[in-house]
Motif scaffolding. Structure first.
Motif, PDB file in Angstrom:
ATOM      1  N   TYR A  35       0.746  -1.538   0.005  1.00  0.00           N
ATOM      2  CA  TYR A  35      -0.204  -0.029   0.006  1.00  0.00           C
ATOM      3  C   TYR A  35       0.884   1.132  -0.078  1.00  0.00           C
ATOM      4  O   TYR A  35       0.533   2.281  -0.542  1.00  0.00           O
ATOM      5  CB  TYR A  35      -0.783   0.049   1.410  1.00  0.00           C
ATOM      6  CG  TYR A  35      -2.190  -0.728   0.916  1.00  0.00           C
ATOM      7  CD1 TYR A  35      -2.837  -0.552  -0.351  1.00  0.00           C
ATOM      8  CD2 TYR A  35      -2.934  -1.153   1.896  1.00  0.00           C
ATOM      9  CE1 TYR A  35      -4.042  -1.217  -0.689  1.00  0.00           C
ATOM     10  CE2 TYR A  35      -4.224  -1.764   1.837  1.00  0.00           C
ATOM     11  CZ  TYR A  35      -4.672  -1.858   0.479  1.00  0.00           C
ATOM     12  OH  TYR A  35      -6.020  -2.383   0.369  1.00  0.00           O
ATOM     13  N   ASP A  36       2.124   1.338   0.628  1.00  0.00           N
ATOM     14  CA  ASP A  36       2.980   2.339   0.816  1.00  0.00           C
ATOM     15  C   ASP A  36       3.942   2.172  -0.463  1.00  0.00           C
ATOM     16  O   ASP A  36       4.697   1.497  -0.176  1.00  0.00           O
ATOM     17  CB  ASP A  36       3.444   2.545   1.889  1.00  0.00           C
ATOM     18  CG  ASP A  36       2.398   2.894   3.023  1.00  0.00           C
ATOM     19  OD1 ASP A  36       1.423   3.638   2.845  1.00  0.00           O
ATOM     20  OD2 ASP A  36       2.515   2.439   4.277  1.00  0.00           O
ATOM     21  N   SER A  37       3.764   2.962  -1.460  1.00  0.00           N
ATOM     22  CA  SER A  37       4.671   2.583  -2.637  1.00  0.00           C
ATOM     23  C   SER A  37       5.036   4.158  -2.922  1.00  0.00           C
ATOM     24  O   SER A  37       4.667   5.206  -2.544  1.00  0.00           O
ATOM     25  CB  SER A  37       3.837   2.231  -3.639  1.00  0.00           C
ATOM     26  OG  SER A  37       4.847   1.749  -4.887  1.00  0.00           O
ATOM     27  N   LYS A  38       6.168   4.037  -3.935  1.00  0.00           N
ATOM     28  CA  LYS A  38       6.908   5.155  -4.387  1.00  0.00           C
ATOM     29  C   LYS A  38       6.180   5.473  -5.968  1.00  0.00           C
ATOM     30  O   LYS A  38       6.328   6.578  -6.229  1.00  0.00           O
ATOM     31  CB  LYS A  38       8.533   5.156  -4.442  1.00  0.00           C
ATOM     32  CG  LYS A  38       9.073   4.932  -2.951  1.00  0.00           C
ATOM     33  CD  LYS A  38      10.480   5.682  -3.208  1.00  0.00           C
ATOM     34  CE  LYS A  38      11.219   5.519  -2.109  1.00  0.00           C
ATOM     35  NZ  LYS A  38      11.319   4.314  -1.504  1.00  0.00           N
ATOM     36  N   LEU A  39       5.837   4.461  -6.448  1.00  0.00           N
ATOM     37  CA  LEU A  39       5.193   4.836  -7.783  1.00  0.00           C
ATOM     38  C   LEU A  39       4.094   3.704  -7.768  1.00  0.00           C
ATOM     39  O   LEU A  39       4.128   2.716  -7.774  1.00  0.00           O
ATOM     40  CB  LEU A  39       6.117   4.361  -9.036  1.00  0.00           C
ATOM     41  CG  LEU A  39       5.704   4.142 -10.417  1.00  0.00           C
ATOM     42  CD1 LEU A  39       4.974   5.637 -10.672  1.00  0.00           C
ATOM     43  CD2 LEU A  39       6.740   4.160 -11.263  1.00  0.00           C
ATOM     44  N   TYR A  40       2.633   4.349  -7.919  1.00  0.00           N
ATOM     45  CA  TYR A  40       1.572   3.379  -8.084  1.00  0.00           C
ATOM     46  C   TYR A  40       1.227   3.584  -9.675  1.00  0.00           C
ATOM     47  O   TYR A  40       0.801   4.458 -10.273  1.00  0.00           O
ATOM     48  CB  TYR A  40       0.474   4.153  -7.555  1.00  0.00           C
ATOM     49  CG  TYR A  40       0.559   4.399  -5.706  1.00  0.00           C
ATOM     50  CD1 TYR A  40      -0.016   3.428  -5.064  1.00  0.00           C
ATOM     51  CD2 TYR A  40       1.373   5.334  -5.335  1.00  0.00           C
ATOM     52  CE1 TYR A  40       0.151   3.449  -3.863  1.00  0.00           C
ATOM     53  CE2 TYR A  40       1.388   5.597  -3.884  1.00  0.00           C
ATOM     54  CZ  TYR A  40       0.730   4.332  -3.042  1.00  0.00           C
ATOM     55  OH  TYR A  40       0.970   4.551  -1.735  1.00  0.00           O
ATOM     56  N   ILE A  41       1.262   2.385 -10.225  1.00  0.00           N
ATOM     57  CA  ILE A  41       0.723   2.204 -11.533  1.00  0.00           C
ATOM     58  C   ILE A  41      -0.533   1.458 -11.306  1.00  0.00           C
ATOM     59  O   ILE A  41      -0.856   0.293 -11.136  1.00  0.00           O
ATOM     60  CB  ILE A  41       1.662   1.327 -12.359  1.00  0.00           C
ATOM     61  CG1 ILE A  41       2.997   1.802 -12.228  1.00  0.00           C
ATOM     62  CG2 ILE A  41       1.117   1.159 -13.828  1.00  0.00           C
ATOM     63  CD1 ILE A  41       3.964   1.309 -13.438  1.00  0.00           C
ATOM     64  N   LEU A  42      -1.681   2.144 -11.400  1.00  0.00           N
ATOM     65  CA  LEU A  42      -3.012   1.744 -11.584  1.00  0.00           C
ATOM     66  C   LEU A  42      -3.421   1.159 -12.663  1.00  0.00           C
ATOM     67  O   LEU A  42      -3.776   1.802 -13.857  1.00  0.00           O
ATOM     68  CB  LEU A  42      -3.966   2.688 -10.940  1.00  0.00           C
ATOM     69  CG  LEU A  42      -3.810   3.498  -9.560  1.00  0.00           C
ATOM     70  CD1 LEU A  42      -4.977   4.442  -9.504  1.00  0.00           C
ATOM     71  CD2 LEU A  42      -3.970   2.487  -8.529  1.00  0.00           C
ATOM     72  N   TRP A  43      -3.151  -0.065 -12.905  1.00  0.00           N
ATOM     73  CA  TRP A  43      -3.393  -0.737 -14.325  1.00  0.00           C
ATOM     74  C   TRP A  43      -4.886  -1.403 -14.217  1.00  0.00           C
ATOM     75  O   TRP A  43      -4.949  -2.678 -13.717  1.00  0.00           O
ATOM     76  CB  TRP A  43      -2.150  -1.766 -14.362  1.00  0.00           C
ATOM     77  CG  TRP A  43      -1.883  -2.114 -15.642  1.00  0.00           C
ATOM     78  CD1 TRP A  43      -2.829  -2.156 -16.925  1.00  0.00           C
ATOM     79  CD2 TRP A  43      -0.754  -2.157 -16.499  1.00  0.00           C
ATOM     80  NE1 TRP A  43      -2.463  -2.594 -17.991  1.00  0.00           N
ATOM     81  CE2 TRP A  43      -0.939  -2.466 -17.682  1.00  0.00           C
ATOM     82  CE3 TRP A  43       0.775  -2.404 -16.125  1.00  0.00           C
ATOM     83  CZ2 TRP A  43      -0.007  -2.774 -18.826  1.00  0.00           C
ATOM     84  CZ3 TRP A  43       1.571  -2.424 -17.154  1.00  0.00           C
ATOM     85  CH2 TRP A  43       1.289  -2.893 -18.256  1.00  0.00           C
ATOM     86  N   GLY A  44      -5.750  -0.783 -14.710  1.00  0.00           N
ATOM     87  CA  GLY A  44      -7.184  -1.226 -14.569  1.00  0.00           C
ATOM     88  C   GLY A  44      -7.540  -1.437 -13.252  1.00  0.00           C
ATOM     89  O   GLY A  44      -8.371  -2.391 -12.699  1.00  0.00           O
ATOM     90  N   HIS A  45      -7.347  -0.455 -12.403  1.00  0.00           N
ATOM     91  CA  HIS A  45      -7.689  -0.674 -10.957  1.00  0.00           C
ATOM     92  C   HIS A  45      -8.113   0.933 -10.658  1.00  0.00           C
ATOM     93  O   HIS A  45      -7.262   1.848 -10.859  1.00  0.00           O
ATOM     94  CB  HIS A  45      -6.513  -1.174 -10.176  1.00  0.00           C
ATOM     95  CG  HIS A  45      -6.953  -1.310  -8.705  1.00  0.00           C
ATOM     96  ND1 HIS A  45      -8.172  -2.050  -8.421  1.00  0.00           N
ATOM     97  CD2 HIS A  45      -6.465  -1.038  -7.524  1.00  0.00           C
ATOM     98  CE1 HIS A  45      -8.269  -2.187  -7.108  1.00  0.00           C
ATOM     99  NE2 HIS A  45      -7.184  -1.596  -6.604  1.00  0.00           N
ATOM    100  N   ASN A  46      -9.337   0.885 -10.162  1.00  0.00           N
ATOM    101  CA  ASN A  46      -9.967   2.224  -9.722  1.00  0.00           C
ATOM    102  C   ASN A  46     -10.056   2.442  -8.236  1.00  0.00           C
ATOM    103  O   ASN A  46     -11.285   2.371  -7.735  1.00  0.00           O
ATOM    104  CB  ASN A  46     -11.226   2.823 -10.705  1.00  0.00           C
ATOM    105  CG  ASN A  46     -11.623   3.928 -10.260  1.00  0.00           C
ATOM    106  OD1 ASN A  46     -11.090   4.863  -9.609  1.00  0.00           O
ATOM    107  ND2 ASN A  46     -12.922   4.435 -10.791  1.00  0.00           N
ATOM    108  N   PRO A  47      -9.066   2.787  -7.223  1.00  0.00           N
ATOM    109  CA  PRO A  47      -9.489   2.584  -5.995  1.00  0.00           C
ATOM    110  C   PRO A  47     -10.493   3.520  -5.422  1.00  0.00           C
ATOM    111  O   PRO A  47     -11.126   3.286  -4.346  1.00  0.00           O
ATOM    112  CB  PRO A  47      -8.051   3.217  -5.222  1.00  0.00           C
ATOM    113  CG  PRO A  47      -7.137   3.419  -6.550  1.00  0.00           C
ATOM    114  CD  PRO A  47      -7.619   3.160  -7.711  1.00  0.00           C
ATOM    115  N   ASP A  48     -10.894   4.816  -6.377  1.00  0.00           N
ATOM    116  CA  ASP A  48     -11.844   5.848  -5.643  1.00  0.00           C
ATOM    117  C   ASP A  48     -12.981   4.923  -5.363  1.00  0.00           C
ATOM    118  O   ASP A  48     -13.980   5.221  -4.659  1.00  0.00           O
ATOM    119  CB  ASP A  48     -12.122   6.888  -6.632  1.00  0.00           C
ATOM    120  CG  ASP A  48     -10.954   7.956  -6.472  1.00  0.00           C
ATOM    121  OD1 ASP A  48     -10.471   7.792  -5.181  1.00  0.00           O
ATOM    122  OD2 ASP A  48     -10.725   8.725  -7.423  1.00  0.00           O
TER     123      ASP A  48
END
Ligand SMILES: Nc1nc2c(c(=O)[nH]1)N[C@H]1C(S)=C(S)[C@@H](COP(=O)(O)OP(=O)(O)OC[C@H]3O[C@@H](n4cnc5c(=O)[nH]c(N)nc54)[C@H](O)[C@@H]3O)O[C@H]1N2
Ligand SMILES: Nc1nc2c(c(=O)[nH]1)N[C@H]1C(S)=C(S)[C@@H](COP(=O)(O)OP(=O)(O)OC[C@H]3O[C@@H](n4cnc5c(=O)[nH]c(N)nc54)[C@H](O)[C@@H]3O)O[C@H]1N2
Ligand code: SF4
Ligand SMILES: [Mo]
Length: 682
Positions: A157-170
């Protein structure tokens, strides 16, 4: 007046956010987020906030019912169990135990008691045929990461680079949304890869619009750039991976220009993203939980992403993919010897790898096997007639069952089709364990799920139903626990944490282990002891041992003959923040927020069909039709139709999907990249 505050979790989706429930005179009167919870720290989504409206809904099923001449009649639990068990024993005698299928839905993924009990039940009966959403969701990535790393690493969960690849956390992932916002304030970067420019993409460092179902091509081109530009972590690759030498020549064909033609993403953007990703230690691809699985290239998508994490050394480092310590627990579930479930021959690696068996059958194969192989179904915590691909096929085949029993809180479409409906407890009405943070997102944390109120009406927990039904079937000795508390105590056995400790000392939950970073000789439990970039396991089942790309089953490229009739790309299952799949449509406060389903179209596409926002349309695919309203948006590409799932009746998106276009390695249905037509409803 008696008053108590109970710390427990919300199970309205699988994130298990911590909640504090106020109970007055036996009635839950208030739910707030649990500040002490390390993942969500007091936040809840609108569904969690509406928990009590759902639990105390007048639409709860209050007592067992039987369908008599097409009408529901109230019966006693005793009668229900007597009749169901008599029918099951009769079927077993005539045809053998395998004719019983058991289905547990996504609620059974986070509810290990439900999952374990249903598994034990079918085993005690002698049937291998246990199905769940895991053959449309999530298990594919678990299996694929297992075959690559030996174990299952997950995104931190704690990352330096988030690649949201087909993922919509909102909309779908509150814990990630919270953590990502915090880390972005500290400088973490964000990339969104999605056919829809979702809200968060507006503030992202990069947004790549990809044609639905073509992510594998993009991932392969990223591997190509990272290798050819020598951006990979050479020391890590040399020390910890197997098959890199085979990957190098194999990947040459997948250039960014090749991928641009397929995906629509500019070759230069692919290069830019590859450099950003390879240049960040502590970067994570947040792979869609199901969005990249439910495509023709599903397994290979997961493989390519695993290889991207591996060649950049983003494995077992803070912020990357990390293998969490596994929790040794008392297993409620049980296997069956000698017989394998539907799909184990056709999709062997879904079922078994290196002797490690999974309890699940392949659910897309269910309709075609009713009634020849399956004649009775018990459904707990799922709504397959709406949620599984091809509702038409499911509905027609379920009509041919000799017995359908549904245990649920509400009259779902599956419940309406049943012979018997049995009232289920909500999560506040039974004991359990919440520990799936490590399954989803690597947090080795455990909480007691507490019974805060007594069951409403005549509702029974899964433990009570399965135990009592097994007693009637003569299998009672296989269910030795005298109460839910005893069963949970059994589960906790090997963990070193006691029921009393979790109840009285740590009601907010406890870490059961500390996370470890770094790699030693035991980290990768593959046959080579390394990260298997080249997968013998895949080669053995006739699949590509190195990552490859397959076009969607139906597209302008693979089935040009269909495009005249079905010229648009259909992508189903965008999550609504206000609902979990088919649930909560009766909850007024949520209904108000999201009253009806909309198909999202770009302005040009809408214009071509003479449509404006609010118009009713018929969406059609080779499998069927669905009716929804149009919403015109500049967030989706021309030629794409984006629809939500989980709506019942004519708006059910799975009237449009099918069980024929299966992913070749694991049998998953195509839900993200189909072909369709639209027209104004008459
Ligand atoms: N509110 C709510 N939350 C949920 C659920 C729910 O029903 N409601 N369901 C839960 C469950 S069981 C699951 S599996 C997860 C689902 O979780 P995910 O699969 O991660 O789905 P989403 O987070 O909705 O994001 C999916 C995104 O992928 C995009 N997308 C669709 N097709 C493609 C494609 O081919 N390529 C790419 N790159 N993107 C694509 C969509 O536009 C969307 O923005 O959500 C969980 N959380
Ligand atoms: N077209 C399309 N279809 C999809 C998807 C998609 O993206 N596109 N996504 C798929 C995915 S990822 C998933 S996981 C599936 C989900 O598929 P399902 O899990 O079948 O869907 P739900 O609607 O969540 O059904 C859960 C049922 O369990 C009941 N329930 C809730 N709590 C309890 C309980 O404690 N006990 C009992 N006995 N019952 C309970 C609810 O009332 C509800 O009827 O849907 C899939 N369907
Ligand atoms: S995200 Fe919402 S529905 Fe899901 S567990 Fe958390 S509060 Fe409940
Ligand atoms: Mo899912």
């Amino acid at each position: 007046m008696t008053r108590k505050e109970v710390m427990t979790d919300c199970t309205l989706c699988y994130h298990s956010c911590g909640v504090k429930v106020t109970v007055e005179d036996g009635k839950a009167v208030k739910v707030v987020g649990l500040k002490e919870h390390p993942l969500t720290r007091g936040e809840l989504c609108p569904k969690g906030e509406a928990m009590l409206e759902n639990i105390y809904s007048p639409e709860r099923i209050k007592y067992p019912m039987k369908k008599v001449n097409g009408k529901w009649a109230k019966i006693s639990w005793e009668q229900a169990l007597n009749e169901i068990s008599a029918k099951l024993l009769d079927l077993k005698k005539k045809y053998g135990p395998e004719v019983l299928g058991v289905f547990s839905g996504s609620i059974g993924v986070e509810n290990i008691e439900m999952n374990g009990l249903t598994q034990r039940f079918r085993s005690a009966f002698g049937s291998p045929n246990f199905f769940s959403v895991e053959s449309v969701c999530y298990r594919m990535r678990i299996r694929t990461r297992q075959m690559t790393f030996g174990k299952y690493p997950t995104e931190e969960y704690d990352s330096k680079l988030y690649i949201l690849w087909g993922h919509n956390p909102d909309s779908s992932d509150l814990p990630l949304k919270i953590h990502m916002a915090e880390n972005r304030k500290k400088g973490a970067k964000l990339v969104v890869i999605d056919p829809k420019r979702i809200s968060i993409a507006d503030s992202a460092d990069m947004y790549l619009r990809v044609r639905p179902g073509t992510d594998g091509a993009l991932a392969l081109a990223m591997i190509n750039v990272i290798i050819n530009e020598k951006l990979y972590d050479k020391e890590f690759v040399d020390k910890y991976t197997f098959g890199f030498d085979k990957l190098v020549p194999h990947i040459q064909q997948y250039t960014p220009e090749w991928a641009e033609k397929i995906t629509g993403v500019k070759a230069d953007d692919i290069r830019k993203l590859s450099r950003l990703f390879a240049g960040t230690k502590g970067a994570s691809i947040f792979q869609g939980t199901c969005s990249l699985d439910q495509t023709a290239n599903g397994t290979q998508n997961s493989r390519a992403m695993a290889i991207l994490q591996a060649i950049t050394g983003n494995v077992n480092v803070p912020g990357g993919w990390v293998i969490s310590p596994r929790l040794a627990m008392g297993a409620v579930g049980m296997g069956v010897e000698g017989v394998a479930p539907l799909g184990s021959a056709e999709y062997p690696i879904f079922f078994e790898i290196w002797g490690r068996k999974s309890p699940y059958g392949v659910v897309t194969m269910v309709p075609e096997n009713i009634p020849a192989k399956i004649k009775a179904f018990l459904v707990l915590g799922g709504n397959p007639l709406v949620s599984m691909a091809d509702s038409n096929a499911f509905r027609e085949s379920f009509k041919k069952l000799e017995l359908l029993v549904v245990h649920d809180l509400f009259m779902s479409e599956t419940a309406q089709a049943a012979d018997y409906v049995l009232p289920a407890c909500s999560q506040l009405e039974k004991w359990g364990l919440a520990f799936d943070y490590n399954v989803c997102h690597c947090l080795p944390y455990l909480m007691l799920r507490k019974k805060a109120i007594e069951p409403l009406g005549e509702a029974w927990s899964e433990w009570k139903l399965i135990t009592e039904l097994s007693n009637k079937l003569g299998e009672g000795e296989k269910f030795p626990w005298k109460s839910e508390e005893e069963m949970v105590t059994f589960e906790l056995g090997p963990t070193g944490l006691s029921f009393d400790h979790l109840l009285n000392e740590k009601p907010e939950g406890a870490y059961y282990q500390q996370k470890k970073y770094g790699i030693d000789e035991k980290t990768f439990t593959t046959p080579t002891g390394k990260i298997e970039i080249y997968s013998e396991a895949l080669a053995k089942v006739g699949a590509d041992p190195l990552p490859t790309y397959t076009e969607p089953h139906r597209s302008a490229v693979s089935t040009p003959e269909l495009t005249e009739k079905y010229p648009l790309i259909l992508c189903t299952g965008s999550r609504s923040l206000y609902y979990t799949h088919s649930q909560f449509r009766h909850v007024k406060s949520l209904q108000k927020k999201d009253p009806e389903p909309f198909a999202e179209l770009a302005a040009g596409t809408a214009k071509n069909y003479g449509l404006k926002t609010g118009d009713e349309i018929i969406i059609e695919t080779p499998s069927g039709q669905a009716k929804m309203k149009v919403r015109i948006t500049d967030r989706v590409d021309e030629g794409v139709v984006l629809v939500p799932h989980g709506w019942s009746g004519e708006a059910n998106a799975n009237l449009l999907t099918d069980t024929v276009t299966r992913e070749s390695v694991m049998g998953y249905p195509e839900m993200k990249a189909l072909l369709c037509s639209v027209r104004k409803a008459e």
